[in-house]
Motif scaffolding. Structure first.
Motif, short mmCIF file in Angstrom:
data_model
loop_
_atom_site.label_atom_id
_atom_site.label_comp_id
_atom_site.label_asym_id
_atom_site.label_seq_id
_atom_site.Cartn_x
_atom_site.Cartn_y
_atom_site.Cartn_z
N THR A 1 0.90 -1.31 -0.12
CA THR A 1 0.18 0.12 0.06
C THR A 1 0.92 1.33 -0.19
OG1 THR A 1 -0.19 0.05 2.47
CG2 THR A 1 -1.79 -1.13 1.13
N ALA A 2 2.00 1.28 0.34
CA ALA A 2 2.85 2.37 0.65
C ALA A 2 4.50 1.84 0.63
CB ALA A 2 2.52 3.30 1.58
N ARG A 3 5.41 2.58 0.35
CA ARG A 3 6.65 2.62 0.65
C ARG A 3 7.48 3.64 1.01
NH1 ARG A 3 8.25 -0.58 -4.60
NH2 ARG A 3 9.34 -2.05 -3.02
N ASP A 4 8.69 3.68 1.48
CA ASP A 4 9.17 5.02 1.66
C ASP A 4 10.46 5.28 0.66
OD1 ASP A 4 8.29 5.60 4.04
OD2 ASP A 4 9.62 5.16 5.38
N ALA A 5 10.49 6.43 0.39
CA ALA A 5 11.62 6.87 -0.59
C ALA A 5 12.59 7.94 0.04
CB ALA A 5 10.98 7.58 -1.82
N VAL A 6 13.91 7.17 0.12
CA VAL A 6 15.01 8.40 0.47
C VAL A 6 15.50 9.08 -0.57
CG1 VAL A 6 17.18 8.37 1.76
CG2 VAL A 6 15.35 6.77 2.34
N ARG A 7 15.32 10.10 -0.69
CA ARG A 7 15.94 11.22 -1.72
C ARG A 7 17.39 11.65 -1.17
NH1 ARG A 7 13.15 15.82 -1.26
NH2 ARG A 7 14.71 16.99 -0.24
N LEU A 8 18.06 11.44 -2.16
CA LEU A 8 19.55 11.78 -1.87
C LEU A 8 19.88 13.23 -2.77
CD1 LEU A 8 21.56 8.44 -2.07
CD2 LEU A 8 20.38 9.27 -0.36
N TYR B 1 14.19 -7.09 -1.47
CA TYR B 1 15.47 -6.88 -1.61
C TYR B 1 16.31 -6.59 -0.17
CZ TYR B 1 14.64 -6.98 -6.52
OH TYR B 1 14.54 -7.35 -7.84
N GLY B 2 15.39 -6.59 0.75
CA GLY B 2 15.99 -6.47 2.32
C GLY B 2 16.30 -5.08 2.41
N LEU B 3 15.60 -4.04 2.04
CA LEU B 3 16.04 -2.68 2.21
C LEU B 3 14.82 -1.95 2.90
CD1 LEU B 3 17.43 -1.77 -1.31
CD2 LEU B 3 18.61 -2.30 0.81
N ASP B 4 15.05 -1.74 4.26
CA ASP B 4 14.39 -1.01 4.93
C ASP B 4 14.82 0.38 5.35
OD1 ASP B 4 16.22 -1.07 6.95
OD2 ASP B 4 15.38 -2.59 8.16
N THR B 5 13.77 1.30 5.95
CA THR B 5 14.25 2.78 5.70
C THR B 5 15.56 3.22 6.67
OG1 THR B 5 11.84 3.04 5.54
CG2 THR B 5 13.27 5.14 6.14
N PRO B 6 15.77 2.53 7.75
CA PRO B 6 16.93 2.76 8.71
C PRO B 6 18.43 2.40 7.66
CG PRO B 6 15.30 1.95 9.90
CD PRO B 6 14.72 1.72 8.51
#
Length: 367
Positions: free
Chosen positions: A24-31, A50-55
């Motif tokens: 329903t949603a995911r986080d995006a980290v802008r660099l 792919y084993g990628l969480d926000t932290p």
């Protein structure tokens, strides 16, 4: 140079249900890389698969930022990235791709050059993109397909892998009836056994499906190659083709490889795979994770290399914080502006800034 990061939550307009998960949603980290008054941007998104969480993304982005300070400018940093001297060993491909995108965007702005030009394409690429229909009822799939065809989409990708195989077939029949002129792709996301695939592929071939992505459970690329050798429908490797070495093993043995920048490491890694499979009988598909326009844009700049383009991740969002590559009419394209050619939407309407401590509201990640 200085790298900063900002995390936002990307909410989907509708839940995306595939064979292994619903998102329903995911986080995006802008660099953002800043140098001499200019900025370049890239994006990495969370992914359970792919084993990628926000932290994790935030920590790895911070490490990349520390290493960036060693370089005099984005050009030297970009070279270092390509030869493996910028990011830490073992850095996930998605982070490498996001850093590369920010540097490419910055170099393009510094030289007043669109990214596609220094990737070898003199003309801004444009391509018809597939649009995804998830595991919804056949009736809803038909309604969605009809709307997509009316909007201008000529390629529709239908998710498969329902527990009831007849429902999968009915969904494809419904889409075919609702959008008779559309090219149809099918994606079970690895839901089938070899026996199921051998039974189902001829049935989908009769319905006019053009190609099937990753029909088998990932982890046995030899089985996928054996299936492709006998399949009446072209078989595209996705989850079994992550790296360059994966592509090398499957080149000439499957009909296509789905290259996603977030799984291979960016546009230059994607171009290496494209060069590797050229002439082998294996064609390139360009895919993506659900992301904003910023995250999709780098792949658009190499879309002229692909037989199949599936760059609709930004179109699945309730609100996209960036703009610049189109897609609403079924076609994505670079716009000829310097760098990636994208810009923030005015006011970032509909986007919730989550800061660096954002949680990923994701039940499970979809490809």
């Amino acid at each position: 140079m200085r790298l900063t990061q900002h995390t936002v939550r990307l909410v989907l307009a509708q839940p995306l249900r595939i064979s292994r998960s619903t998102m329903t949603a995911r986080d995006a980290v802008r660099l953002t890389v800043e140098h001499e008054g200019l900025t370049g941007h890239g994006e990495a998104v969370t992914s359970v698969f792919y084993g990628l969480d926000t932290p994790t993304l935030q920590r790895l982005a911070a490490l990349a930022g520390e290493r960036l300070t060693r370089f005099a400018g984005p050009e030297t940093a970009l070279y270092a990235l390509r030869v493996g001297e910028l990011t830490e060993p073992g850095t996930p491909a998605a982070v490498t791709a996001a850093v590369e995108a920010a540097l490419l965007d910055l170099v393009g702005k510094r030289t007043a050059t669109p990214v596609h030009r220094f990737l070898g394409s003199p003309v801004a690429p444009r391509a018809a993109t597939a649009r995804t229909v998830s595991l919804v009822s056949p009736g809803r799939a038909a309604a969605q397909a009809r709307g997509l065809a009316e909007a201008g989409f000529s390629v529709i990708k239908i998710k498969a892998g329902d527990r009831d195989q007849d429902t999968d077939l009915d969904r494809v029949r419904a889409v075919r009836a609702a959008a008779p002129a559309a090219r149809l792709l099918l994606d079970p996301n690895g839901a089938w056994s070899p026996g199921q695939a051998r039974t189902l592929l001829p049935l989908f071939a009769e319905l006019g499906v053009e190609a099937v992505e990753q029909p088998l459970t990932p982890g046995d690329p030899e089985a996928l190659a054996r299936l492709a050798a006998r399949s009446p429908v072209p078989v595209i490797a996705d989850e079994d083709a992550v790296s360059y070495e994966d592509a090398r093993r499957l080149a000439g043995r499957v009909h296509g490889i789905n290259v996603k920048l977030a799984k291979c490491g960016g546009v230059h890694a994607a171009l290496r795979i494209a060069a590797l499979i050229e002439g082998s009988g294996t064609d390139l598909m360009l895919g993506c994770l659900t992301a904003s326009t910023l995250g999709i844009a780098p792949a658009v700049h190499i879309a002229d290399r692909a037989r199949w383009t599936d760059l609709d991740g930004h179109l699945l969002l309730a609100h996209d914080p960036w703009t610049g590559i189109g897609g609403g009419d079924g076609t994505v394209g670079a716009n000829g502006l310097p760098g990636l050619g994208v810009r923030p939407r005015t006011g970032g309407e509909g986007v919730t800034g989550a800061g660096t401590g954002a949680r990923a509201y994701v039940r499970s990640a979809a490809s």
